[in-house]
Design a protein around this motif. Structure first.
Motif, mmCIF file in Angstrom:
data_model
loop_
_atom_site.group_PDB
_atom_site.id
_atom_site.type_symbol
_atom_site.label_atom_id
_atom_site.label_comp_id
_atom_site.label_asym_id
_atom_site.label_seq_id
_atom_site.Cartn_x
_atom_site.Cartn_y
_atom_site.Cartn_z
ATOM 1 N N UNK A 44 -10.791 4.188 9.614
ATOM 2 C CA UNK A 44 -10.632 5.175 8.542
ATOM 3 C C UNK A 44 -9.186 5.576 8.295
ATOM 4 N N UNK A 45 -8.259 5.047 9.085
ATOM 5 C CA UNK A 45 -6.859 5.471 8.975
ATOM 6 C C UNK A 45 -5.986 4.467 8.244
ATOM 7 N N UNK A 46 -6.571 3.443 7.630
ATOM 8 C CA UNK A 46 -5.767 2.393 6.986
ATOM 9 C C UNK A 46 -6.589 1.700 5.901
ATOM 10 N N UNK A 47 -5.935 0.772 5.174
ATOM 11 C CA UNK A 47 -6.646 -0.028 4.188
ATOM 12 C C UNK A 47 -6.378 0.357 2.750
ATOM 13 N N UNK A 48 -5.684 1.486 2.516
ATOM 14 C CA UNK A 48 -5.354 1.910 1.160
ATOM 15 C C UNK A 48 -3.952 2.499 1.126
ATOM 16 N N UNK A 49 -3.359 2.490 -0.064
ATOM 17 C CA UNK A 49 -2.158 3.285 -0.307
ATOM 18 C C UNK A 49 -2.649 4.681 -0.677
ATOM 19 N N UNK A 50 -2.682 5.554 0.308
ATOM 20 C CA UNK A 50 -3.249 6.886 0.130
ATOM 21 C C UNK A 50 -2.546 7.858 1.070
ATOM 22 N N UNK A 51 -2.223 9.021 0.581
ATOM 23 C CA UNK A 51 -1.533 10.023 1.389
ATOM 24 C C UNK A 51 -2.361 10.335 2.639
ATOM 25 N N UNK A 52 -1.674 10.318 3.784
ATOM 26 C CA UNK A 52 -2.304 10.615 5.062
ATOM 27 C C UNK A 52 -2.710 9.400 5.858
ATOM 28 N N UNK A 53 -2.751 8.229 5.220
ATOM 29 C CA UNK A 53 -3.104 7.008 5.946
ATOM 30 C C UNK A 53 -1.863 6.354 6.532
ATOM 31 N N UNK A 54 -2.088 5.417 7.430
ATOM 32 C CA UNK A 54 -0.981 4.697 8.061
ATOM 33 C C UNK A 54 -0.121 3.995 7.014
ATOM 34 N N UNK A 55 1.167 4.011 7.250
ATOM 35 C CA UNK A 55 2.083 3.309 6.356
ATOM 36 C C UNK A 55 2.167 1.845 6.786
ATOM 37 N N UNK A 56 1.052 1.140 6.663
ATOM 38 C CA UNK A 56 0.985 -0.311 6.830
ATOM 39 C C UNK A 56 1.122 -0.886 5.428
ATOM 40 N N UNK A 57 2.230 -1.576 5.184
ATOM 41 C CA UNK A 57 2.571 -1.964 3.813
ATOM 42 C C UNK A 57 3.039 -3.411 3.750
#
Length: 382
Positions: free
Chosen positions: A346-359
C-alpha cells in the motif's frame, strides 16, 4: 535527506498524464502540482515522462547469474548484484524474485541451488546491498513429492510475500491432454530419453500429480491465508480452474492459457498476469493466448517481465499503442499500481502524495522508450 524538486515532467498519474512538478522529501512524494516550477532548486526533466517505480511480481532472472553456464556456480552476492543492477536499469524498484520449490525432476539445478539463491536474496536485502527492494515469490510445483518440506522451510521467512501454485505434469494446465504430444517432444529432447524411458517419465509425472497436486494445493493455500501471504494460480486453462482458484482465495491468475480462463479469473476478482515478453514478441512462445488479445478484451491486469527485465517498460508504451481501451496511464498501472494492489503493497505503485518516492524517468525515444534515471525511496539508484 534534502528535498528534490522535479519539474517540467509528464507525470503519469493513476488516471491521467499531466505536465507538472513533483517534490520529494524524506524518501516520499511530498507534493504534486500541475505546471512548471521556476524555483531555482527545481530540476527540469525537459518534458520526459516520470512514472512510478515498476513492480515485478514474477521473475526468475536471477537464476542465470547464479548458474551462468552448466555446472558453473557463481558467488551468490555477485550474482545478486548483477541481477539487481539489471532490474534497476530496467526501471524496476520492487522485485518479487521467484524461486522454484520443486521441479519436473528432483535433482535439477533449480532444486540444488535453491538454498543458496534464497539465502543470497535474503542476506543481500538485509545488508543493504540491493538498490531495488527484493521480496520472495515461492513457486510451488504441487506434483513434486518433496514440495511440502521445502515450503515449510521457507514460508515463515519475512520476505515471502507471494506464493504461486502450479502443476506442470502432462495432462494438466499448460499441457492439457491434447498437448501431451508436445510435452513428450519437449522433454524427450531436453533429457535425452528413449521412447521407453519417456513413457516411464510421463507415467511417473501423472502419478505424482494424481497423488499430490490437490492436497498440496489446498494445504499451501491454507498456510498462506494464515500468514496473510498473497496466492497466485498458474496456467489456468478452463472455467473450472478459475473457479477453483477463486474458491481457494487466490488473488492473482498467472499466465492463463486461454481467453476463457482469463475472462473468468478477471470477473471473479483475480488479477490476470501475463508476460511482458508476450507483448513485445507479439504472442506466446508456447502457443497459448496472446497478452495483446487479453488487452483487447479488457481483462489484462498485470504484466511481468518474467525472464527479460527490460520488457516491462517497453510493454507499457506498446500496450498503450495497440487497439484496446488502455491509454498510457492504464498501461502503466499494469506494471505499477495493479501489482502493488495484488501484493498488498500500500506504500507504492502510484505518483501520489505520501507514497514512496520510487520513480522512473523515461525518454520516449522514437526507437523505443529509454530509462534515463531511477529513484528508490527518493535516492538516485540509476
Amino acid at each position: 535527506m534534502k528535498e528534490q524538486l522535479l519539474t517540467n515532467a509528464k507525470l503519469v498519474l493513476a488516471d491521467e498524464v499531466i505536465t507538472g512538478t513533483l517534490l520529494i522529501r524524506e524518501g516520499e512524494i511530498a507534493d504534486i502540482h500541475t505546471g512548471v516550477s521556476s524555483v531555482p532548486m527545481a530540476e527540469d526533466l525537459d518534458g520526459e515522462y516520470l512514472l512510478p517505480g515498476l513492480i515485478e511480481l514474477h521473475t526468475d532472472n536471477q537464476e542465470k547469474y547464479f548458474t551462468p553456464r552448466p555446472k558453473v556456480d557463481w558467488p551468490a552476492h555477485m550474482a545478486m548484484a548483477t541481477h539487481d543492477a539489471q532490474l534497476v536499469a530496467a526501471g524496476i524498484t520492487t522485485s518479487f524474485d521467484s524461486v522454484a520449490l520443486g521441479d519436473i525432476v528432483g535433482d535439477s539445478t533449480r532444486v540444488e541451488k535453491l538454498d543458496a539463491m534464497i539465502n543470497a536474496i535474503i542476506s543481500s536485502q538485509e545488508q543493504g546491498l540491493n538498490r531495488a527492494e527484493h521480496l520472495l515469490h515461492l513457486r510451488c510445483e504441487v506434483s513434486f513429492p518433496g514440495l511440502m518440506s521445502l515450503f515449510e522451510r521457507y514460508v515463515n521467512q519475512p520476505l515471502v510475500k507471494l506464493v504461486s501454485v502450479m502443476d506442470h505434469a502432462p495432462g494438466q494446465r499448460q499441457f492439457p491432454p491434447e498437448a501431451i504430444g508436445k510435452y513428450r517432444d519437449y522433454y524427450q529432447i531436453k533429457y535425452g530419453l528413449s521412447d521407453t524411458e519417456l513413457d516411464r517419465f510421463v507415467a511417473e509425472q501423472q502419478a505424482n500429480s494424481a497423488q499430490y497436486a490437490d492436497p498440496f494445493r489446498r494445504q499451501i493455500c491454507s498456510m498462506c491465508h494464515a500468514r496473510d501471504i498473497t496466492i497466485a494460480s498458474h496456467d489456468d486453462a478452463t472455467l473450472a480452474h478459475a473457479q477453483e482458484s477463486a474458491e481457494l482465495g487466490m488473488r492473482v491468475a498467472e499466465f492463463p492459457t486461454t481467453l476463457e480462463a482469463a475472462r473468468a479469473s478477471h470477473e471473479l476478482g483475480l488479477k490476470v498476469l501475463m508476460g511482458a515478453p508476450n507483448i513485445v514478441r507479439g504472442g506466446s512462445h508456447s502457443g497459448n493466448i496472446a497478452a495483446k488479445d487479453l488487452a483487447a478484451a479488457g481483462v489484462l491486469d498485470i504484466l511481468s517481465s518474467d525472464y527479460y527485465p527490460s520488457a516491462l517498460i517497453q510493454e507499457a508504451f506498446l500496450v498503450a499503442g495497440l487497439e484496446n481501451d488502455y491509454d498510457l496511464a492504464a498501461a502503466v498501472r499494469l506494471v505499477t499500481a495493479n501489482p502493488a494492489q495484488a501484493a498488498r503493497l500500500t506504500d507504492r505503485g502510484e505518483l501520489k502524495v505520501g507514497l514512496r518516492a520510487d520513480l522512473v524517468q523515461v525518454n520516449s525515444h522514437s526507437v523505443m522508450p529509454l530509462v534515463e534515471r531511477v529513484w528508490s525511496r527518493g535516492k538516485r539508484v540509476f
